[in-house]
Design a protein around this motif. Structure first.
Motif: not given
Lengths: 128, 64
Positions: B1-3, B5-7, B9-10, B43, B47, B50-51, B54
């Motif tokens: 779970m590579d978090v 990416l979220i950090f 983007i934040a 961003v 993204l 990644k999308i 998915l």
């Protein structure tokens, strides 16, 4: 079990970050929601794959032909994708786009189960 | 779970938000809009990959 806890935590974290950032930059809220969907979705799909292989084994054992089981599998995939897309559009406040995404999902599901409907139709015609 | 990416983007979001406020306060609204646009593009580039991963995963999983 641990994956579920992790996914819940990441979703809540993403929601809080999105809420905080949306005040200064409205687009970033949507961006973080997309990022969390991509990350958590990827993690969630591996256990889902195991469930699907088990269901396929059960179908094979139960004598359900492949052609009957495949539309079911595809409909589940289409439902997941269209639901996710529709909710993301609704988050961004675009209800019309969300309705369109759901319509697309419905049309896709119907299209996938078309051969099944034809098989039932031929069966009925045979009876009459 | 590579978090990460979220950090990432934040972080980009926070940076762009701060720069935006800075530029607006100093009277350069157009540059603030440009910075927001640049942040958005960065961003989106992060993204989109990644999308698409998915969607490919779902496609392969459900034999779509």
């Amino acid at each position: 079990m641990e994956t579920i806890v992790r996914i819940g935590a990441v979703c809540v974290l993403g929601a809080v970050t999105a809420l905080y950032l949306a005040r200064y930059l409205p687009e970033s809220g949507m961006m973080i929601a997309l990022a969390v969907c991509a990350v958590a979705g990827a993690v969630l799909l591996t256990p889902l794959g195991e469930i699907l292989t088990f269901a396929q084994a059960m179908a094979a054992w139960g004598g359900v032909e492949e052609s009957v089981f495949h539309p079911l599998l595809k409909t589940v995939g289409i439902a997941i994708l269209s639901r996710l897309g529709a909710e993301l559009c609704r988050d961004a406040g675009q209800n019309a786009l969300a309705a369109l995404a759901e319509l697309g999902g419905a049309v896709g599901a119907l299209l996938v189960s078309l051969p099944l409907l034809q098989a039932v139709w031929e069966l009925l015609e045979g009876l009459v | 779970m590579d978090v990460e990416l979220i950090f990432k983007i934040a972080a980009v979001g926070i940076l762009v938000a701060v720069l935006n406020q800075l530029l607006i306060r100093s009277g350069r609204e157009e540059q603030a809009m440009m910075t927001t646009l640049a942040g958005l593009v960065v961003v989106m580039m992060l993204l989109l990959q990644k999308i698409s991963d998915l969607f490919l995963l779902v496609k392969s999983l459900f034999a779509l």
